[in-house]
Design a protein around this motif. Structure first.
Motif, PDB file in Angstrom:
ATOM      1  N   GLN A 188       0.182   3.599  -5.694  1.00 24.96           N
ATOM      2  CA  GLN A 188       1.260   4.317  -6.395  1.00 24.96           C
ATOM      3  C   GLN A 188       1.302   3.913  -7.866  1.00 24.96           C
ATOM      4  O   GLN A 188       1.491   4.748  -8.748  1.00 24.96           O
ATOM      5  CB  GLN A 188       2.611   4.009  -5.742  1.00 24.96           C
ATOM      6  CG  GLN A 188       2.792   4.688  -4.404  1.00 24.96           C
ATOM      7  CD  GLN A 188       3.864   4.012  -3.563  1.00 24.96           C
ATOM      8  OE1 GLN A 188       4.608   3.167  -4.060  1.00 24.96           O
ATOM      9  NE2 GLN A 188       3.935   4.370  -2.294  1.00 24.96           N
ATOM     10  N   THR A 189       1.111   2.617  -8.107  1.00 27.05           N
ATOM     11  CA  THR A 189       1.174   2.130  -9.486  1.00 27.05           C
ATOM     12  C   THR A 189       0.070   2.762 -10.331  1.00 27.05           C
ATOM     13  O   THR A 189       0.316   3.215 -11.457  1.00 27.05           O
ATOM     14  CB  THR A 189       1.037   0.592  -9.503  1.00 27.05           C
ATOM     15  OG1 THR A 189       2.024   0.054  -8.639  1.00 27.05           O
ATOM     16  CG2 THR A 189       1.230   0.040 -10.894  1.00 27.05           C
ATOM     17  N   THR A 221       0.887   6.367 -11.040  1.00 25.82           N
ATOM     18  CA  THR A 221       1.926   6.490 -12.066  1.00 25.82           C
ATOM     19  C   THR A 221       1.337   6.232 -13.450  1.00 25.82           C
ATOM     20  O   THR A 221       1.649   6.919 -14.423  1.00 25.82           O
ATOM     21  CB  THR A 221       3.072   5.482 -11.794  1.00 25.82           C
ATOM     22  OG1 THR A 221       3.442   5.592 -10.426  1.00 25.82           O
ATOM     23  CG2 THR A 221       4.277   5.758 -12.667  1.00 25.82           C
ATOM     24  N   GLU A 225       6.042  -1.907 -17.804  1.00 22.00           N
ATOM     25  CA  GLU A 225       6.900  -1.739 -16.627  1.00 22.00           C
ATOM     26  C   GLU A 225       6.081  -1.832 -15.341  1.00 22.00           C
ATOM     27  O   GLU A 225       6.485  -2.466 -14.371  1.00 22.00           O
ATOM     28  CB  GLU A 225       7.562  -0.362 -16.658  1.00 22.00           C
ATOM     29  CG  GLU A 225       8.955  -0.356 -17.226  1.00 22.00           C
ATOM     30  CD  GLU A 225       9.445   1.065 -17.420  1.00 22.00           C
ATOM     31  OE1 GLU A 225       9.253   1.877 -16.490  1.00 22.00           O
ATOM     32  OE2 GLU A 225       9.979   1.353 -18.506  1.00 22.00           O
ATOM     33  N   LEU A 226       4.930  -1.199 -15.359  1.00 21.63           N
ATOM     34  CA  LEU A 226       4.113  -1.167 -14.142  1.00 21.63           C
ATOM     35  C   LEU A 226       3.530  -2.546 -13.834  1.00 21.63           C
ATOM     36  O   LEU A 226       3.385  -2.921 -12.673  1.00 21.63           O
ATOM     37  CB  LEU A 226       2.998  -0.128 -14.285  1.00 21.63           C
ATOM     38  CG  LEU A 226       3.513   1.319 -14.329  1.00 21.63           C
ATOM     39  CD1 LEU A 226       2.381   2.287 -14.618  1.00 21.63           C
ATOM     40  CD2 LEU A 226       4.192   1.693 -13.014  1.00 21.63           C
ATOM     41  N   LEU A 235       1.275  -0.021  -2.686  1.00 19.91           N
ATOM     42  CA  LEU A 235       1.951  -0.303  -3.956  1.00 19.91           C
ATOM     43  C   LEU A 235       0.985  -0.125  -5.127  1.00 19.91           C
ATOM     44  O   LEU A 235       1.314   0.502  -6.143  1.00 19.91           O
ATOM     45  CB  LEU A 235       2.513  -1.734  -3.935  1.00 19.91           C
ATOM     46  CG  LEU A 235       3.143  -2.222  -5.240  1.00 19.91           C
ATOM     47  CD1 LEU A 235       4.378  -1.400  -5.593  1.00 19.91           C
ATOM     48  CD2 LEU A 235       3.515  -3.705  -5.147  1.00 19.91           C
ATOM     49  N   GLU A 258       1.613 -11.981 -15.880  1.00 12.19           N
ATOM     50  CA  GLU A 258       2.093 -10.639 -16.211  1.00 12.19           C
ATOM     51  C   GLU A 258       1.338 -10.051 -17.406  1.00 12.19           C
ATOM     52  O   GLU A 258       1.004  -8.868 -17.438  1.00 12.19           O
ATOM     53  CB  GLU A 258       3.600 -10.677 -16.478  1.00 12.19           C
ATOM     54  CG  GLU A 258       4.212  -9.292 -16.399  1.00 12.19           C
ATOM     55  CD  GLU A 258       5.721  -9.338 -16.229  1.00 12.19           C
ATOM     56  OE1 GLU A 258       6.217 -10.302 -15.618  1.00 12.19           O
ATOM     57  OE2 GLU A 258       6.395  -8.417 -16.714  1.00 12.19           O
ATOM     58  N   ARG A 315       5.728  -4.509 -11.658  1.00 10.75           N
ATOM     59  CA  ARG A 315       5.709  -4.114 -10.243  1.00 10.75           C
ATOM     60  C   ARG A 315       4.645  -4.861  -9.445  1.00 10.75           C
ATOM     61  O   ARG A 315       4.742  -4.986  -8.231  1.00 10.75           O
ATOM     62  CB  ARG A 315       5.346  -2.628 -10.134  1.00 10.75           C
ATOM     63  CG  ARG A 315       6.485  -1.697 -10.294  1.00 10.75           C
ATOM     64  CD  ARG A 315       6.060  -0.388  -9.676  1.00 10.75           C
ATOM     65  NE  ARG A 315       6.630   0.734 -10.380  1.00 10.75           N
ATOM     66  CZ  ARG A 315       6.289   1.998 -10.144  1.00 10.75           C
ATOM     67  NH1 ARG A 315       5.354   2.268  -9.258  1.00 10.75           N
ATOM     68  NH2 ARG A 315       6.860   2.969 -10.796  1.00 10.75           N
ATOM     69  N   LEU A 316       3.597  -5.279 -10.158  1.00  6.22           N
ATOM     70  CA  LEU A 316       2.454  -5.875  -9.451  1.00  6.22           C
ATOM     71  C   LEU A 316       2.518  -7.399  -9.428  1.00  6.22           C
ATOM     72  O   LEU A 316       1.518  -8.061  -9.192  1.00  6.22           O
ATOM     73  CB  LEU A 316       1.139  -5.425 -10.116  1.00  6.22           C
ATOM     74  CG  LEU A 316       0.889  -3.916 -10.124  1.00  6.22           C
ATOM     75  CD1 LEU A 316      -0.405  -3.596 -10.861  1.00  6.22           C
ATOM     76  CD2 LEU A 316       0.829  -3.363  -8.707  1.00  6.22           C
ATOM     77  N   LYS A 317       3.715  -7.945  -9.669  1.00  7.43           N
ATOM     78  CA  LYS A 317       3.778  -9.405  -9.818  1.00  7.43           C
ATOM     79  C   LYS A 317       3.467 -10.157  -8.524  1.00  7.43           C
ATOM     80  O   LYS A 317       3.104 -11.320  -8.562  1.00  7.43           O
ATOM     81  CB  LYS A 317       5.117  -9.849 -10.411  1.00  7.43           C
ATOM     82  CG  LYS A 317       6.348  -9.491  -9.615  1.00  7.43           C
ATOM     83  CD  LYS A 317       7.574 -10.095 -10.314  1.00  7.43           C
ATOM     84  CE  LYS A 317       8.841  -9.846  -9.553  1.00  7.43           C
ATOM     85  NZ  LYS A 317       9.331  -8.458  -9.686  1.00  7.43           N
TER      86      LYS A 317
END
Ligand code: ZN
Length: 328
Positions: A221-222, A225, A234-235, A218, A311, A238-240
Motif C-alpha cells: 500500500q505504501t 501511495t 509521511e510514508l 503495508l 527513518e 508508516r514503515l517504521k
C-alpha cells in the motif's frame, strides 16, 4: 503427548545415510548441516539428536515414551547441550563454548551419547570458533556435534574440515507442495507460496503466516501511495516497524520479479501474489529505471552496518524512488 522430533520428508536421503553410519558404527564425530534458510536444517538436527538420545528407539525414529524422550520433551535432558546466540543476530561467544566444553568433558549423565547442537554456526566469533576447534580436534568418545549453518563459507576452514558436511537441498516442487498443503488453510495455494520461497517449504510456510502477510500488505500500500504522489516523509513513518534489511529484501525481490515479468512473462515470476504491483511498476518504470533502483538498493545495503538513522534512511530511499519516477 508431544511428538518425537522427526526429519521432514525431503530429509529422507540424509536420514537414511546417517542411520546407516550409525548401524555401521562409523558416525562422524561432528556433522555440519548446511543449506539455505527454510529447509528445516534445525528440525533435522533435533531429529538426529533425539534419535541418538532415545533409550528405546524404533527402527528409524525415537520411541517418544522412554524416560530420555520424556526428558527431551521437558527440555531438561542432561546430555543435550544447545549452543545458540543469546538473541537473534548476536554472536555466539567464547564463554558459551567454554561452558559447553566443560560439560562434554564429563561423562554422559545417562550413560549414552552426549549431544551438542550449535546454530547458526557462522555466528561464532573468532575466539568462540577457536575454542570449539580445540574440542573438535580432541574428540571425547560418544560425543556428537551437530552444527547448522546457512552460510558455511563464513565458517573458518579449520572448523569445516573437522566436520562431515551434509547439504540440505530443496525438494522437488510436488513433494514440497504436498507437505506444505498439509500446513496451510484451504484458501492458500501451496504452489504459489513455494515458488515465491524459491522452493523452500518452511520459508513458504512462513510467507503464509499473518505476521508476514501484514507487513507485505503495508509495504504494498505504501509503495502504491508513493507512486500516486504520496509524501515520502509521511510514508517513511508508516514503515517504521520494518527492519532496514527486511525492507531492502522486499523491494529488491519485487524489482527482480518485475524485470522477470517483462523478460519472461508470468511464468518467470517468483511471487505471483504480487502480479498487479509488478504490472503497475512495469508501466511506470523502464527496464533501465528498474535496474537503477535496484543498484541504489544495493548501495543502501552497504550502509546497513554503519547504523544509519532508521527513518531518514527510509525517507531517502522513497525520495529516490519518486525522483526515478519523475524522469526517463
Ligand atoms: Zn525414547
Amino acid at each position: 503427548m508431544p511428538k518425537p522430533a522427526l526429519p521432514l520428508p525431503w530429509h529422507a536421503d540424509i536420514w537414511r545415510q546417517w542411520l546407516q553410519q550409525l548401524t555401521d558404527d562409523r558416525l562422524p564425530h561432528a556433522i555440519l548441516l548446511s543449506g539455505l534458510p527454510g529447509l528445516g536444517k534445525r528440525t533435522l538436527a533435533r531429529a538426529l539428536a533425539h534419535f541418538l538420545l532415545c533409550e528405546q528407539p524404533d527402527v528409524n525414529h525415537p520411541c517418544g515414551r522412554c524416560s530420555a524422550c520424556q526428558l527431551l520433551y521437558s527440555g531438561f535432558h542432561p546430555d543435550w547441550h544447545g549452543v545458540y546466540p543469546e538473541a537473534e543476530g548476536k554472536a555466539i561467544k567464547v564463554d558459551q563454548i567454554r561452558e559447553m566444553n566443560a560439560q562434554v568433558q564429563q561423562s554422559a549423565q545417562r550413560g549414552g551419547y552426549k549431544l551438542v547442537l550449535l546454530w547458526p554456526a557462522e555466528a561464532m566469533n573468532i575466539n568462540a570458533a577457536n575454542a570449539l576447534l580445540k574440542t573438535l580436534e580432541e574428540p571425547e568418545p560418544r560425543t556428537q556435534f551437530v552444527l547448522v549453518s546457512d552460510q558455511p563459507s563464513n565458517l573458518p576452514a579449520t572448523i569445516r574440515s573437522r566436520c562431515q558436511q551434509w547439504a540440505v537441498k530443496a525438494p522437488p516442487l510436488s513433494e514440497g507442495s504436498n507437505w506444505l498443503a498439509c500446513q496451510l488453510t484451504d484458501e492458500q495455494c501451496p504452489e504459489t507460496l513455494l515458488k515465491a520461497a524459491g522452493g523452500r517449504p518452511l520459508q513458504a510456510w512462513k510467507l503464509a503466516s499473518p505476521e508476514l502477510e501484514e507487513p507485505r500488505q503495508l509495504l504494498l500500500q505504501t509503495m502504491e501511495t508513493l507512486n500516486r504522489g504520496g509524501d515520502p516523509s509521511e510514508l517513511a513513518a508508516r514503515l517504521k516497524s520494518f527492519t532496514l534489511a527486511d525492507l531492502l529484501d522486499y523491494l529488491q525481490a519485487w524489482l527482480a520479479d518485475t524485470l522477470r515479468l517483462q523478460l519472461q512473462g508470468e511464468a518467470g515470476v517468483m511471487d505471483s501474489r504480487q502480479l498487479p504491483l509488478y504490472r503497475h511498476w512495469g508501466q511506470l518504470f523502464s527496464a533501465r529505471q528498474l535496474l537503477n533502483l535496484d543498484a541504489h538498493l544495493k548501495q543502501d545495503r552497504l550502509l546497513l552496518n554503519k547504523n544509519p538513522n532508521h527513518e531518514l534512511f527510509i525517507e531517502k530511499l522513497l525520495i529516490r524512488w519518486t525522483q526515478e519516477l519523475g524522469h526517463e
